[in-house]
Design a protein around this motif. Structure first.
Motif, PDB file in Angstrom:
ATOM      1  N   PHE A 120      58.854 -17.156  51.619  1.00 39.70           N
ATOM      2  CA  PHE A 120      57.728 -18.070  52.091  1.00 39.70           C
ATOM      3  C   PHE A 120      58.303 -19.010  53.341  1.00 39.70           C
ATOM      4  O   PHE A 120      59.090 -19.911  53.082  1.00 39.70           O
ATOM      5  CB  PHE A 120      57.200 -18.924  50.831  1.00 39.70           C
ATOM      6  N   VAL A 121      57.669 -19.087  54.454  1.00 37.06           N
ATOM      7  CA  VAL A 121      57.969 -20.061  55.471  1.00 37.06           C
ATOM      8  C   VAL A 121      57.448 -21.347  55.319  1.00 37.06           C
ATOM      9  O   VAL A 121      56.184 -21.440  55.411  1.00 37.06           O
ATOM     10  CB  VAL A 121      57.771 -19.226  56.737  1.00 37.06           C
ATOM     11  N   VAL A 122      58.400 -22.358  55.220  1.00 36.20           N
ATOM     12  CA  VAL A 122      57.904 -23.736  55.364  1.00 36.20           C
ATOM     13  C   VAL A 122      57.820 -24.004  56.628  1.00 36.20           C
ATOM     14  O   VAL A 122      56.831 -24.830  57.307  1.00 36.20           O
ATOM     15  CB  VAL A 122      58.852 -24.502  54.316  1.00 36.20           C
ATOM     16  N   ARG A 123      58.813 -24.040  57.462  1.00 38.82           N
ATOM     17  CA  ARG A 123      58.784 -24.412  58.877  1.00 38.82           C
ATOM     18  C   ARG A 123      59.790 -23.344  59.622  1.00 38.82           C
ATOM     19  O   ARG A 123      60.867 -22.820  59.097  1.00 38.82           O
ATOM     20  CB  ARG A 123      59.282 -25.886  58.987  1.00 38.82           C
ATOM     21  N   GLY A 124      59.508 -23.071  60.922  1.00 42.19           N
ATOM     22  CA  GLY A 124      60.166 -22.218  61.767  1.00 42.19           C
ATOM     23  C   GLY A 124      59.413 -21.132  61.764  1.00 42.19           C
ATOM     24  O   GLY A 124      58.043 -20.879  61.531  1.00 42.19           O
ATOM     25  N   CYS A 125      60.064 -19.877  62.421  1.00 40.74           N
ATOM     26  CA  CYS A 125      59.701 -18.727  62.562  1.00 40.74           C
ATOM     27  C   CYS A 125      60.655 -17.407  62.250  1.00 40.74           C
ATOM     28  O   CYS A 125      61.706 -17.546  62.669  1.00 40.74           O
ATOM     29  CB  CYS A 125      58.941 -18.674  64.055  1.00 40.74           C
ATOM     30  N   LEU A 126      60.380 -16.232  61.625  1.00 41.72           N
ATOM     31  CA  LEU A 126      61.089 -15.454  61.285  1.00 41.72           C
ATOM     32  C   LEU A 126      60.431 -14.153  61.985  1.00 41.72           C
ATOM     33  O   LEU A 126      58.770 -14.024  62.093  1.00 41.72           O
ATOM     34  CB  LEU A 126      61.195 -15.070  59.785  1.00 41.72           C
TER      35      LEU A 126
ATOM     36  N   LEU B 259      61.248 -20.966  51.292  1.00 45.04           N
ATOM     37  CA  LEU B 259      61.308 -21.055  49.753  1.00 45.04           C
ATOM     38  C   LEU B 259      61.375 -19.588  49.345  1.00 45.04           C
ATOM     39  O   LEU B 259      60.558 -18.699  49.843  1.00 45.04           O
ATOM     40  CB  LEU B 259      60.143 -21.576  49.187  1.00 45.04           C
ATOM     41  N   GLN B 260      62.185 -19.315  48.523  1.00 47.38           N
ATOM     42  CA  GLN B 260      62.436 -18.007  48.184  1.00 47.38           C
ATOM     43  C   GLN B 260      62.712 -17.766  46.600  1.00 47.38           C
ATOM     44  O   GLN B 260      63.129 -18.728  45.976  1.00 47.38           O
ATOM     45  CB  GLN B 260      64.030 -17.457  48.623  1.00 47.38           C
ATOM     46  N   ILE B 261      62.334 -16.530  46.219  1.00 44.40           N
ATOM     47  CA  ILE B 261      62.070 -16.397  44.867  1.00 44.40           C
ATOM     48  C   ILE B 261      62.903 -14.699  44.633  1.00 44.40           C
ATOM     49  O   ILE B 261      62.799 -13.879  45.503  1.00 44.40           O
ATOM     50  CB  ILE B 261      60.998 -16.484  44.312  1.00 44.40           C
ATOM     51  N   THR B 262      63.883 -14.499  43.399  1.00 42.54           N
ATOM     52  CA  THR B 262      64.382 -13.114  43.424  1.00 42.54           C
ATOM     53  C   THR B 262      63.471 -12.470  42.572  1.00 42.54           C
ATOM     54  O   THR B 262      62.274 -12.881  41.840  1.00 42.54           O
ATOM     55  CB  THR B 262      65.573 -13.499  42.278  1.00 42.54           C
TER      56      THR B 262
END
Length: 202
Positions: free
Chosen positions: A55-61, A109-112
């Motif tokens: 989940f992107v909090v800030r920036g760009c992927l 923010l990441q979750i396995t």
């Protein structure tokens, strides 16, 4: 809740879909982890297994594929409040055929997979939330496929502006062209043509 809580953007996002109870918010804080990626750093490389939802909090992927001729095909951009993942690799524990990297310094923010299963078990509300997210993702994918089959480059560019208005001035012409499936020179001509038609007549 503190404004400095790194998980706060995700809590607001979930709460906008289905209001969360305090114990559900605490689960999110326990299971999601903050991660910074520098510009050009990989989040996922082809051949690796996608081990996290992002989940992107800030920036760009960007999510993309490089074909046998070395051409880059961008499937998705993900900026603030967007998710980006290889779901087939994540759920099937298979080697990914895709890449994800950072076009800007990006906070996620990441979750396995295991923590996601735990989240579903301990708070069934998240099962519903993620089902809605998957449905929305599938709908967007269908729309994208239909566009590539039947839309003109101009129509695809106008759709891009509608979907990603916040990224038009943050992405290079090369990146946008790779998303649209056209050459950068074609995008330049397209933009110039639209700019001329948009100018008011004297």
């Amino acid at each position: 809740m503190s404004q400095h809580n790194p998980v706060e953007p995700l809590l607001l996002y979930f709460n906008g879909l289905i209001p969360l109870k305090n114990e559900e918010k605490e689960l999110v804080q326990a299971k999601f982890h903050h991660r910074l990626y520098r510009k050009r750093q990989y989040v996922l490389q082809e051949g690796d297994v996608c081990t996290h939802l992002n989940f992107v909090v800030r920036g760009c992927l960007r999510l993309y594929k490089i074909d046998d001729r070395g051409n880059t095909h961008i499937l998705q951009f993900a900026a603030e409040n967007y998710w980006v993942n290889d779901l087939g690799s994540f759920h099937g524990l298979k080697a990914s055929q895709l890449n994800i990297d950072a076009l800007e310094d990006t906070v996620t923010l990441q979750i396995t997979r295991d923590d996601l299963v735990t989240l579903f078990t301990q708070a069934p509300k998240f099962d519903r939330i993620f089902r809605v997210l998957m449905e929305n993702s599938y709908i967007r994918l269908q729309q994208r496929l239909l566009q590539n089959i039947s839309s003109t480059a101009e129509d695809r560019y106008k759709s891009f502006i509608e979907i990603y208005p916040h990224l038009v001035n943050r992405l290079s012409q090369v990146q946008i062209a790779a998303f649209l499936g056209i050459a950068p020179e074609s995008l330049s001509r397209l933009r110039n043509g639209l700019s001329k038609t948009a100018k008011p007549k004297p």
